[in-house]
Structures are given as structure tokens and as C-alpha cells.
Design a protein around this motif. Structure first.
Motif, short mmCIF file in Angstrom:
data_model
loop_
_atom_site.label_atom_id
_atom_site.label_comp_id
_atom_site.label_asym_id
_atom_site.label_seq_id
_atom_site.Cartn_x
_atom_site.Cartn_y
_atom_site.Cartn_z
N GLN B 337 0.83 -1.21 0.00
CA GLN B 337 0.00 0.00 0.00
C GLN B 337 0.86 1.26 0.00
N SER B 341 1.72 4.04 -3.19
CA SER B 341 1.40 5.45 -2.99
C SER B 341 2.58 6.31 -3.44
N ILE B 401 -4.59 -4.51 4.22
CA ILE B 401 -4.13 -3.13 4.42
C ILE B 401 -3.54 -3.05 5.82
N ASP B 425 -9.03 1.25 4.80
CA ASP B 425 -9.14 0.39 3.63
C ASP B 425 -10.31 0.80 2.73
#
Lengths: 503, 860
Positions: B337, B341, B401, B425
């Protein structure tokens, strides 16, 4: 093992209101109270200072001596023609003194239940009487505004002390000196008396009619209760006010120390008994009773607490018996058998010397059952385990949160039979609308309802639970709506008020 | 401290010669680690160098520097255990004497080398995977037969076309009888003798790695769906037998056979090391290794395993599943995650004011402390306290997540640490926690003090402590979030009669026009708080929370909100610098007006805590250093890196008092600018290309000489100090063992002895030695004593000479010490017994003492 499994933490929410203190745990650790109906309002409860710590309950026109073990009445003293007041033990527990509305002060011999002395002299009812700490004098305080010191041997009044402007309703002696005592009256004053002088040695203003006074055993400080406050006074410092406790919201009627004088207890008409730390005078515990309290007593062993109420109820509570360590050890020995203990415990007292290589036994970490399931990634089993009623809700919510984090909440919720679903729905019904859990549980409830929409109508129990869930959610929403309405109208009012202020 | 130039980043033209160098925190786990044959060292590829780690101390003892590009593989020469081969993208293969760190030979291959293989059977030839001119990776053989010289140009001969460039995608069979290569869905086996090829396809599955059994004709391949295939019967004409071993749920990361071939090991993203018995179904696990595993290699004797983890750690594990050594670099963030990003390190770079170390995200849910000056990872602090659960299979929704730390802040002295963790999430309710940690001086670590559940709704954009200029105020922190609120948190006294305690509580909440609060910052003295709301920058009094003034970016586009706001420091503390996506503006707080503004797309803005300089990185990685007082840049560097810069920090130099080098730019005199790229390389700027300023070799040798060379000496070094202590008091009790007179004196019953006063003189005289003969005699004495001692104490005779010598000296030392003790002891007893002591005797005694000291000098 590379790293140990971290146990699932229970959902922690900030505690609103009073914190659970060790003292609160101690003072709430009583068995369910035994309630006895007395003949009238219980005006005084006094524990005998010697074992077996029986206690005298003054109610209506009699003083009853209760056995603190059996909670049964042992002796009844019924010489009073009118209401009896303030039945109190002497420090050896053999004699008892009681005042009464008839203006007499009576001294009883407890073993024979005979009245030893009757002191006459007070013109109005005597609300407080007690023995002085030299055991041979009796003190009494009366509504005729006087306090009298009586000699037990002759039955004569030694001193008659005047000074109070109103009824004298409370009396306390100093344990370290037989010549000192204090009285509290309805004229808002507390007076300290010395038997060697006629005048009161010290007067302090309590600002409320004084209902109870109490003196520390060392005599340096004393307390007065009246109105909704308890005040602490420094006797050595010339009657300086040390602290004021206003934890009650109605008149404080009675004061007492615990056995070591490290805690102060006060009872009030607001149905509470509060416990204070005598160092800081912070309230550390609070006990609630069903009706206004007039008097209470704690046994010197702190095992029994007797609370007398205005409606004539006497509640007797006994401390829960902790299983002593010796008993536990005994039971363990019984389980294992003495021989195996000798076998397994051999060499237990061996002390390693410097050259010895000691092999340490690593204690295996004890995991909760749901943690064991989480460790093996069996999410359904973990949830089933956590839903069991033996776990508190915050633990269950903690496990649900962990399953959400792992992304396996759907698997854990899915594929449940009637029983599993019932368990889940019961939990959700109970806790979904609880404010501290609703952030987590609302999502779960939505998921469950979505998942099991197809099974509606197949099982009566499940349907009933779903109905219940619906009702509780509806109730909560309407409640929230009401709150919002109130908030809106309040904001309007406040805004208007601000507007007028500025203009 | 190693430094090397990243040439590809040097392209930029700048007014001064500044090089981008990687000073610390290189990637240790880009390639498979290799054990030395005696298992004393582990060799790891680390960017442009190879690091040689000592097994016993865990220190990096050598660095093999010389390659000019990334090293792609390291191998021990099978015919000389003190030589290592390294391959690199700079088109060379180099031979090293790795225990001494010397470069021996360089083979110029002519193509970038992506993998290197050496066989025991071929003494002067090796195999390499090169990238040909057509862009295809081929396996070639190169030999250096009968070539002399330092740099040799070798010829390459193509062996196998179209292979994968990864080392783990190719393996050699026992005695080089076949070569197994995997590419995507295909396994190719080339029989070297016959030149025949066999191909196996798994159309729905991808091969992840391949390895060969050391003695059998057996290939093990790891598949994408987590299965492990063993292919046997390769030389038979019949169908090849394929056995499936399935435990992994995620793609198999790496596979290796034990040296004897009795078992094989597999690793993957499950963070579990799996040991399989060859030919049986039995397996053993080492779970919860901490992060996904990418490589495994076994030591030549099979007793140790080196496991590489994606978080930049190499763990050494014994056969009994015990971790014995950890080589740790700067921990890399690896959770998907964050990688996906724009910023893999959401906390940015922070400095712990107490230890002057760098603090940033590390393991999932942890913060790491990293010492930049010594290039050492110090420790991880578990903030989130959750088990790391490996990701789910790609086709399984939803993806895991993780709760990640998004903001951290230290207070001025480093007594308090605030962390903010968040898990969102998009499906379930967000989990946000603000945790405040206090530094425990006894335990030397941070302890959790307060946890605030859900301090803000939504993302928290800023978390700062209020700097206090010596005032006696409680520490205060400010957090600002997307919910349009900024909250001040203060420390309050929570002491009651049971315990003393302090805890944090929300003091006040501020809002401004329901806009999201994007940044919050304090002025240098903590007297002003600036909070950015949309296009407006609001200035508040932090004590009363009065809105003092507002600056508005009216000249910006509508959606162009303020990203960052910083107060100037030092002499420019009356300036306030704000960045938006298109502008950098400086405001004067005294006149409440805009001072200057320039158009630039700012990504990162940092201020030097020790000077007034500030640095800004644009989203295209252009660096500008400026003073807030003027819009003229002090230094500009275009395109510092290819990827984007995600965080930066001015890090104070280690020795502030040291002489300031005149050739340094003024903005670099007190602090160094470190910045983190999107690829998690920690880089810094330095004046001109460094001339390989290597770590002090002498220092390293000293380091190594401290390492115990043998188990026996290790035992001795443990035992020696203890015995010394034990022996000396015993000697004091029994007197000088060699002296006959004393022995006689002690053996004679006390009641027949003459008075002590008469004995004293003779005793002292016995001790007196004429100065000329003193040294010799004493030495002999000592020698005999120490010999005796040795016989008594030490039954082992197999000691090395050096150690025996050492031992002897220590014994001498202890005896001499004891003799001195006796003297002083007797002296006192004389005084007490006879009541008086002659002047002459005292003189004698003093002469004894002085002579005593002199022979002591002689010994040492």
C-alpha cells in the motif's frame, strides 16, 4: 522461533467517569447484603471494639446487639420508654451507653443485660452519649444545649458544660486524652472541651448544622460533618480548616474511620457511603444503598459493614472470603499427591555455584484460545471463540478488529449455521448501539445483514434476533435524532444570546 | 563509511561541482548472500561494493570497492577459498582476495554481466548471464586460460540463448552435467555433454526459481502458485517424473538444497522458512521471520543458513532454527500500500534530538532509528503492536491493508515522541490512533504513555510539538487533520494516591471556515502557531488560541491550496514560507505582507535547524537552496535524481566544533542535506566526487584483531580475568610461597615461636635484597613461581605460544602484587605488635618498597 506471536489487544476505550481504583475494588468486595427490617429509623450503629465484633443497632425504642458472624440478634435492650439514641460500646466491649428522647442516659452491662446506671439531669432528649477514654466517665450531649460529664462510679454529673446556642447532636472523644472531647451542634459550631476548664477550649464554625463529629486517635485533627460537606480541622493549629470534602449532595449524617485510620468513610442522605484517603481527602471509592443512610459502622477487622437507613432497613454486608494461599497450596498438594511432589520437587533448593552451567527453562507463552486460532489463520474459529459469552465485549471487538485488519472478516462471518448466526446476532444486538463499539460493529452488522439476507424466514430464532437488532438500531437512531434536535435548538439559543450580547 | 558516485545521477549541470552520493543505508538484499568456505564471513552485494560481514561480531569488516556500477553477483572461487569473483553491470568480472580486501584481477567481458556462475569442474572458466546487443539475455562461458596480467579481456562463448537475467532463474546440475533455466512459463534443461535440450511448459503457472540437487539429477523449481516441483529422471528417455510439494500459498521466493542434498529449503512472502526433507513429505518451519523473504543460501557445511529479507536484513539461522546473527541495513518499507502510494515513507525523515539519529518508517508498524554517521541500524520500535500478516494471494480480495505510522514528531529535548497510525481500507471504519511515548532513561527506550483513539476524522496532515524556549510550561503538541480541525494536546498531571503519572489530553480545538487543515507549524520560539487551511494561512496564539492574522493566497488558482508552511529560523525567524503546488511564497510576519513569491512546483520543503537556509525539492527533483530573505537561490541543482524526492532533512554534522572546511558551500557548513528518493535510496550532496574515502583500514584491522580467532582463545579470554581475581587473595593469605623461612615460620606451632618483635627484623632482612642483585634474583624467583602456578592451574598444554606468554605475564603481575601486599601487611602488624618501630627499620622498609617498585618496572 523468530518472533513471538503478539497477543490480540482488547479494544481500549477511554473510561468515562470515575476510574476503578484499588480502594473501590476493596470496598465493593462485599457479599450480597443481608437486609433486616428494624422497628424504626436506625439512628446509630456501633461495633464492639473487641472480638467477635458484635454490633449495637439503635432503632426506635430499643438497642439490639447483633452477632456479626450470624447476623442474628443476640441481645435486645428494651428499657427505653421513648426512642433510644446513640447506643455505644465501651472500649472493652463490656458496657454500653445509650441516650434517649426521655432525657436519660443509661449504662448497661451487656453480659447480664442489666441497667447499671441511669444518669438523670438532662432536660431534653439526649442524642449523643459515649464513654470517655478513661472508661470511668460517660459523656452525653443533649438538645438542652448542654454537654454533661458523668462519673460512672457515683452516678453524679461531674461537669455541665454550656456554650452551644442550639441542640448538641454529636459527640466524639479523643482516644489519647481522657480530658478532651468535641461536640457539634445545630448552631453550626464544633466545640472542643477540656474537663479541666469550664469554657470550651476551641470553637470552629462549620457553617452548617453539625450532624457528626469525629476525632483522630492522636487528637491533632478532628472532622465535622453537616450539610453536604465534611470538614477537616487542625486542632493543634488553632482550629485551622485543612480540607473540605463536598462529594455528597445531601446532608452527611455519619462519619467513621477504617481500622487503621487511613481512610475516612462518610454516609449521607443521598444514599451513598464515600471513602476518602486521609492524606489527600480525595474520594477513592463510593458505595450505593437503596435508601437514605442515617448511620453506619465498619467492624474493626473491616470484614463487616452495617448500614442503617432512614426507612428502618439495616443492611449487613460481609467481605468476600479470599481463598488464602495456604488453602490453595493444600489443594494443589492434594491434587498431585505428596509423593509426586517429593519426586518432582527434588533438588528444588539447589543453588547453582559459579562454575555450573544453568539451563533455563523457557516458559511457553500462554495464548488465549482465539489467539491460537488467529495464529493458525483460522478466522472463523477465532471469531466463534471470541463470541463466547465468557469474554468481555471489548475483547470480542478487539478480535473482530484484528480480523478486519487481516482482511478476513468476510470469511469469518460467512457460512454460519443457525447456532453460529444466533451467537453472532445476539452479540450484535447487545453491542452495536454501544457508543464505544459502534464504529467497528456497525460495519460488521451491515456485512452480516448483506450476507444473510437470503436466509431470512428460514429460522424463527434468527428472524426474531434480526427484528430485535432492527428495533435497537431504530431506537438508537431516534435517540440520536432527538439529541440533534436539542443541539440545534441550543445552538440557536446560544447564537441569539451572543448576538444580543454584542449588540 | 563508504561513498560512491552514482554516475547516472551526475548528469545535471550546476554552478558548483556537487555530487550526489549515497552515504548510508544501501540495499543489502539485492542479490543472494554468500558464505565463505569456513563460514566465518558472509559476502553481500551492496550497490557498487561487496560487504564482507564477520560472522562472530556481525560487523562489516571489509568492503570490496572498485566496481563502477551495480554488482550483480558474488561467488567464492571453488578452487581457492580466499578468492571471490564479483560480476557487475560495468561489463567486468573482478577477482578479489576478500579476507584482505584486495583486488587481484579484472576480466573485461564486454557486456553488462547480470549473473555469474562458477563450477568446481572448470578451473579457469566461468559462466555469466550477459545482455547482448539485441537486448536478449544469454548465458555465456568465458575462460581465462593462460592469460596473465591484471586486467584481462576475455572471450565469451554463447551457451544458452534467451535466459532470465536473475541469478535464481538458472542452475547447474551436479558436475555441470546439465543446465536448468526457467523463463516465465518454461523450464529448459540443456545437457552439456550431448548438447540436447529438453523443455517443459506450465502454461498456467510461472516459474519463480530453480535449483539443482548437488548429487542427483534432480531439479527443483518454485512456482508462482506456491508449489514446488521436483523434476527427476532427466537422463531417462521416459517421461520425467514430477513431484509436487505444496505448502506456500504465495509465490515461492527462493529455493536451495542442503550441501549433502538430504533436504531443501524454500522461502517466500509468508515470512516462513520451510525445510523439506528430500524424498519424504516431512517439513519443518521457522515462522514469523518478520518480513517477506527473498533469498536463502546455505553455508558450505550446511550448519548455517543466510536468509535475506526484503526489509534489508540478512539473518543467519542455525539448523536448530535459532537466529545467531543479523546483518541489518537501513530498513526498507515493503508493504504494497505504501509502495503504490506517492510516498513510501509517510513519516518523512526525522531526527531524534537525544541520540542525533535518523528516525523514519521501517518495518510495518515500526519506527527505525538509524545512525547516519556510523551507517548502522540501531533499533526498531514497535508502535502499532500488531502481528505482521503476509499479503493475500493476488486473486483473493480484499488485499491486506496494514496499519501504518503516518506522522511522528519529537519534542525539543527528545523526551516525548508522538506517533500517529492510521489504517483506512475504504470499506470498514478507519482506525486512527495518536500515541504519545515518553523516554525512559533507565531503559533507554520509549514507553507508551497515552493512546488517543480517533483523534481526528480522516487523514492527519501535521503533527508537531511546540518548541519551548526554556519556559516552565507543560509540553504541547498540535495535530491538524482533513476534518478541518487542529487540536492542541497538553501534558497534564494524572497523579492520585496510588501512583504518580502524567498523561496527555486534548486541550483545545480550532477550526477555520470548515476547511481542511493541511499543515501546522510553530515559530522558532513557540510563540506563534501557523495552520494552513486551503488557500489561507492562519496565525494563532498557541496559548489562548486567538486568531492573530490570516494570509491569503489570492493570487493563486482556486484549487491551489497550501501544502506546507514553515517559519524561518535564526536571523530570518520573522519570515513564513509557504508552498503550494505552483508557488513558493515568503511572508513577513512583522509587516504582515508578502515578501516575494516564485513559481515552482514544490514537493518537499525543509529548513536547516542550525542556520537560516532552506531547501526545496520540486516535483521534478530539482533542488534549490535559498535564504528566506531573498528570492535569489543560494544553490541550485537540476534533476538530482531520476525518480522523485519524497523526504529530506538537514542533518547536523557530527563534529560541530571541528574546523570548518573552507571549500564547503556556506549552507553545508553546519548541516548536511539528506534526502530520500521514491526508490528509498538515502542520498546526500557533497562537494566534488569523493576519492573513495574508505573506512579506516587500520581501524578495521584492529577490529578484526579483537575478534577471537579460535574457540580455545575465546574460552581463555573468558576464563582469564576470573582466575586472576581468585588467585591473588589466596596468595596474600599464605605468604610468598617460595620463601623457605616463611614456610618454616608458618609450620612451627605458635606457642614455641619467639616474640614477633624478634622475628620481625630477620623477616625483613630476609626480604631485603641488595639493589644490584635485586632484579635478577627477583626475576628468577618470579619465574619459578609462575611456572609452579602454571602447573597448578593449567593442565592444558596445547596452548599457543603467544597466549602462554601472555598468561605468564599476568601471573607475574599477580604475584608481584601479592608480595607488595604482604609487605604492607607486615608493616602494619609490626606497628601493632611491638608498639614501636625503629627509625632504621622504617628506612629499610621504604628502601624495600622502592626496590620493589623498581623491579616491578623491570618486569613491565
Amino acid at each position: 522461533m523468530a518472533a513471538s506471536f503478539k497477543q490480540t489487544a482488547a479494544l481500549s476505550t477511554p473510561r468515562v467517569g470515575r476510574k476503578q481504583t484499588p480502594d473501590a475494588a476493596y470496598w465493593n468486595n462485599f457479599e450480597f447484603p443481608v437486609t433486616v427490617k428494624e422497628y424504626g429509623a436506625v439512628s446509630c450503629v456501633d461495633f464492639s471494639p473487641v472480638e467477635p465484633y458484635s454490633f449495637a443497632v439503635t432503632a426506635s425504642d430499643r438497642v439490639q446487639i447483633y452477632n456479626s458472624r450470624t447476623n442474628k440478634v443476640e441481645k435486645v435492650l428494651t428499657r427505653f420508654k421513648e426512642a433510644a439514641r446513640s447506643g455505644r460500646f465501651r472500649s472493652d466491649g463490656e458496657l454500653l451507653v445509650a441516650g434517649g428522647d426521655e432525657g436519660l442516659v443509661r449504662v448497661f452491662h451487656l453480659d447480664t443485660k442489666t441497667s447499671l446506671r441511669t444518669f438523670t439531669g438532662h432536660t431534653r432528649s439526649v442524642h449523643a452519649a459515649c464513654f470517655s477514654s478513661d472508661k470511668v466517665h460517660v459523656l452525653s450531649a443533649s438538645d438542652d444545649k448542654t454537654t454533661r460529664l458523668w462519673d460512672l462510679a457515683t452516678g453524679e454529673a461531674v461537669q455541665t458544660l454550656t456554650g452551644h446556642q442550639d441542640y448538641v447532636r454529636s459527640l466524639a472523644v479523643c482516644k489519647s486524652s481522657a480530658d478532651m472531647w468535641i461536640t457539634g451542634g445545630y448552631d453550626h459550631t464544633v466545640r472542643m472541651w477540656d474537663s479541666r476548664t469550664q469554657e470550651s477550649a476551641m470553637t470552629v464554625d462549620h457553617e452548617h448544622p453539625v450532624e457528626a463529629v469525629l476525632m483522630f486517635p492522636h487528637g491533632n485533627m478532628f472532622l465535622s460533618a453537616g450539610g453536604n460537606c465534611v470538614k477537616v480541622w487542625d486542632a493543634l493549629g488553632g482550629g485551622r480548616l485543612l480540607a473540605t470534602c463536598t462529594n455528597h449532595h445531601k446532608t452527611v449524617t455519619s462519619l467513621a474511620f477504617n481500622s487503621t485510620c487511613s481512610r475516612l468513610l462518610s454516609a449521607s442522605l443521598d444514599r451513598h457511603v464515600k471513602v476518602y484517603d486521609v492524606g489527600t481527602y480525595q474520594c477513592v471509592a463510593s458505595l450505593t444503598y437503596p435508601s437514605p443512610i442515617l448511620s453506619f459502622g465498619v467492624s474493626p477487622s473491616e470484614d463487616v459493614m452495617a448500614v442503617g437507613c432512614a426507612d428502618g432497613m439495616l443492611s449487613i454486608q460481609r467481605r468476600k472470603q479470599e481463598e488464602s494461599s495456604t488453602k490453595q497450596a493444600l489443594r494443589q498438594r492434594k491434587r498431585r499427591g505428596a509423593t509426586s511432589r517429593r519426586f518432582y520437587g527434588r533438588g528444588g533448593d539447589y543453588r547453582p555455584v559459579v562454575a555450573d552451567y544453568s539451563v533455563t527453562h523457557k516458559q511457553k507463552e500462554q495464548l488465549k484460545k482465539f489467539d491460537k486460532h488467529l495464529k493458525t489463520f483460522s478466522s472463523t474459529k477465532a471469531l466463534d471463540e471470541a463470541l463466547k459469552p465468557c469474554y468481555p465485549a471489548e475483547v470480542t471487538v478487539g478480535v473482530i478488529q484484528e480480523l478486519i485488519r487481516r482482511g478476513s472478516i468476510k470469511e469469518a462471518l460467512a457460512g454460519r449455521d443457525d447456532k453460529g448466526l444466533e451467537l453472532l446476532l445476539t452479540f450484535l444486538c447487545r453491542w452495536t448501539c454501544e457508543e464505544k463499539y459502534c464504529r467497528v460493529l456497525l460495519d460488521v452488522t451491515t456485512l452480516v445483514v448483506d450476507m444473510y439476507a437470503a436466509v431470512v424466514g428460514q429460522s424463527g430464532k434468527v428472524d426474531r434476533l434480526l427484528q430485535k437488532l432492527l428495533r435497537s438500531v431504530q431506537r438508537e437512531t431516534s435517540h440520536q435524532e432527538q439529541l440533534l434536535n436539542t443541539l440545534g435548538s441550543l445552538e440557536t439559543l446560544l447564537a441569539t444570546a451572543q448576538g444580543t450580547n454584542t449588540s | 563509511m563508504f561513498q560512491h558516485v552514482q554516475e547516472k545521477n551526475m548528469a545535471a549541470a550546476c554552478d558548483e561541482e556537487m555530487a550526489i552520493v549515497q552515504k548510508a543505508g544501501a540495499n543489502l538484499v539485492s542479490e543472494r548472500p554468500v558464505f565463505s568456505p569456513d563460514s566465518r564471513y558472509v559476502l553481500c552485494c551492496c550497490g557498487f561494493v561487496v560487504k564482507v560481514f564477520s560472522m562472530s561480531s556481525g560487523e562489516c569488516v571489509r568492503e570490496l570497492t572498485g566496481h563502477k556500477d551495480f554488482i550483480t553477483g558474488v561467488k567464492i572461487n571453488p578452487h581457492n577459498q580466499f578468492q571471490a569473483f564479483t560480476s557487475s553491470l560495468d561489463k567486468t568480472v573482478k577477482v578479489w582476495d576478500y579476507p584482505d580486501g584486495k583486488l587481484l584481477k579484472t576480466f573485461s567481458v564486454g557486456y553488462p554481466v547480470h549473473a555469474l556462475y562458477l563450477l568446481k569442474e572448470e578451473e579457469d572458466a566461468g559462466y555469466a548471464v550477459i545482455r547482448g546487443k539485441d537486448g536478449v539475455f544469454n548465458l555465456v562461458k568465458f575462460s581465462w586460460t593462460n592469460r596473465k596480467g591484471h586486467t584481462i579481456k576475455v572471450e565469451t562463448k554463447e551457451v544458452l540463448r534467451r535466459v532470465s537475467r536473475h541469478e535464481k532463474h538458472l542452475a547447474f546440475g551436479p558436475e555441470g552435467s546439465f543446465i536448468a533455466s526457467v523463463t516465465r512459463n518454461k523450464l529448459t534443461v540443456l545437457f552439456t555433454k550431448s548438447g540436447k535440450m529438453k523443455e517443459f511448459e506450465r502454461p498456467k503457472n510461472e516459474f519463480q526459481c530453480v535449483t539443482c540437487h548437488p548429487t542427483d539429477a534432480c531439479i527443483a523449481t518454485g512456482m508462482q502458485d506456491g508449489k514446488i516441483f521436483l523434476w527427476r529422471g532427466l537422463f531417462q528417455k521416459k517421461e520425467v517424473v514430477r513431484t509436487i510439494y505444496h505448502w506456500h500459498t504465495l509465490p515461492v521466493g527462493d529455493l536451495t538444497f542442503s550441501p549433502e542434498g538430504t533436504y531443501f529449503l524454500s522461502v517466500g512472502q509468508e515470512c516462513v522458512l520451510v525445510l523439506w526433507q528430500y524424498n519424504t513429505e516431512k517439513k519443518d518451519f521457522l515462522p514469523r521471520m518478520g518480513s517477506p523473504l527473498c533469498y536463502i543460501s546455505s553455508s558450505p557445511d550446511g550448519s548455517l543458513l543466510a536468509v535475506s529479507q526484503v526489509e534489508n536484513v540478512v539473518q543467519i539461522v542455525t539448523r536448530s532454527n535459532k537466529v545467531v546473527q543479523v546483518f541489518q541495513g537501513l530498513t526498507r518499507v515493503h508493504i504494497p500500500q505504501l509502495i503504490r502510494s506517492t510516498n513510501p515513507i509517510p513519516t518523512g525523515l526525522q531526527m531524534d534530538p537525544r541520540s542525533h539519529t535518523l528516525v523514519l518508517n521501517g518495518r510495518p508498524g515500526h519506527l527505525q532509528w538509524y545512525n547516519l554517521h556510523t551507517d548502522r541500524h540501531l533499533y526498531n520500535l514497535d508502535i502499532v503492536w500488531q502481528n505482521f500478516v503476509s499479503s493475500r494471494r493476488p486473486w483473493e480480495a480484499p488485499e491486506v491493508i496494514y496499519t501504518e505510522i503516518e506522522r511522528t514528531a519529537f519534542d525539543q529535548k527528545g523526551d516525548w515522541l508522538a506517533t500517529l497510525e492510521r489504517r483506512a481500507d475504504g470499506m470498514m471504519a478507519e482506525e486512527i490512533k495518536l500515541k504519545l511515548w515518553s523516554f525512559n532513561k533507565e531503559k533507554q527506550s520509549f514507553e507508551l504513555n497515552t493512546t488517543v483513539d480517533c483523534p481526528h476524522q480522516g487523514k492527519v496532515n501535521a503533527l508537531v510539538f511546540q518548541p519551548h524556549s526554556g519556559a516552565d510550561l507543560p509540553p504541547t503538541a498540535v495535530s491538524a487533520g482533513d476534518d478541518g480541525k487542529f487540536k492542541t494536546w497538553t501534558l497534564i498531571d494524572d497523579t492520585d494516591i496510588y501512583r504518580e503519572n502524567v498523561c496527555w489530553t486534548c486541550d483545545s480545538v480550532g477550526t477555520y471556515r470548515d476547511l481542511a487543515a493541511k499543515d501546522a507549524t510553530f515559530s522558532e520560539d513557540g510563540s506563534l502557531l501557523a495552520v494552513a487551511f486551503g488557500q489561507s494561512l492562519t496565525i494563532w496564539d498557541p496559548y489562548t488560541l486567538d486568531l492573530k492574522t490570516t494570509f491569503c493566497h489570492t493570487f493563486c488558482a482556486e484549487k491551489d491550496s497550501i501544502r506546507q508552511a514553515r517559519f524561518g529560523l535564526g536571523s530570518s525567524c520573522h519570515y513564513l514560507i509557504t508552498t503550494t503546488s505552483s508557488n513558493l511564497s515568503v511572508w513577513n510576519i512583522l509587516s504582515c505582507s508578502l515578501l516575494w513569491t516564485v513559481s515552482c512546483e514544490c514537493a518537499v520543503l525543509v529548513a536547516d535547524p542550525l542556520s537560516e537556509y532552506m531547501a526545496v525539492f520540486s516535483s521534478t527533483s530539482d533542488l534549490t537552496v535559498f535564504k528566506p530573505s531573498s528570492p535569489e537561490p543560494v544553490y541550485a541543482h537540476n534533476k538530482v535524481v531520476q525518480s522523485s524526492v519524497v523526504a529530506a532533512i538537514f542533518f547536523p554534522k557530527q563534529d560541530q566544533q571541528a574546523e570548518e572546511q573552507t571549500d564547503e558551500a556556506p549552507w553545508q557548513k553546519r548541516s548536511e542535506l539528506y534526502f530520500m528518493t521514491y526508490d528509498q535510496d538515502l542520498l546526500t550532496l557533497q562537494k566534488d566526487a569523493p576519492q573513495q574515502t574508505r573506512k579506516d583500514l587500520t581501524e578495521m584491522e584492529v577490529l578484526e584483531s579483537h575478534l577471537p580467532p579460535t574457540p580455545f582463545s575465546m574460552y581463555l579470554s573468558q576464563v582469564r580475568p576470573g582466575r586472576q581475581e581468585k588467585d591473588s587473595p589466596a596468595l596474600v593469605q599464605h605468604g610468598t610461597p617460595g620463601s623457605v623461612a616463611i614456610q618454616q615460620m608458618l609450620q612451627t606451632p605458635a606457642h614455641v615461636l619467639p616474640p614477633v618483635s624478634t622475628l620481625c627484623q630477620s623477616f625483613l632482612q630476609m626480604l631485603l635484597v641488595s639493589k644490584s642483585s635485586a632484579e635478577r634474583q627477583d626475576d628468577e624467583d618470579m619465574e619459578s613461581e609462575s611456572d609452579e602456578e602454571e602447573k597448578n592451574d593449567q593442565s592444558e598444554t596445547s596452548d599457543s605460544e603467544m597466549e602462554e606468554d601472555e598468561h605468564a605475564t599476568t601471573v607475574k603481575q599477580s604475584t608481584s602484587q601479592s608480595e607488595k601486599d604482604i609487605l604492607s601487611h607486615d608493616q602494619t602488624s609490626n606497628q601493632s605488635d611491638s608498639g614501636k618501630i625503629h627509625l632504621k627499620e622504617t628506612e629499610d622498609l621504604s628502601s624495600v618498597k622502592s626496590s620493589d617498585l623498581s623491579w616491578m618496572k623491570g618486569i613491565f
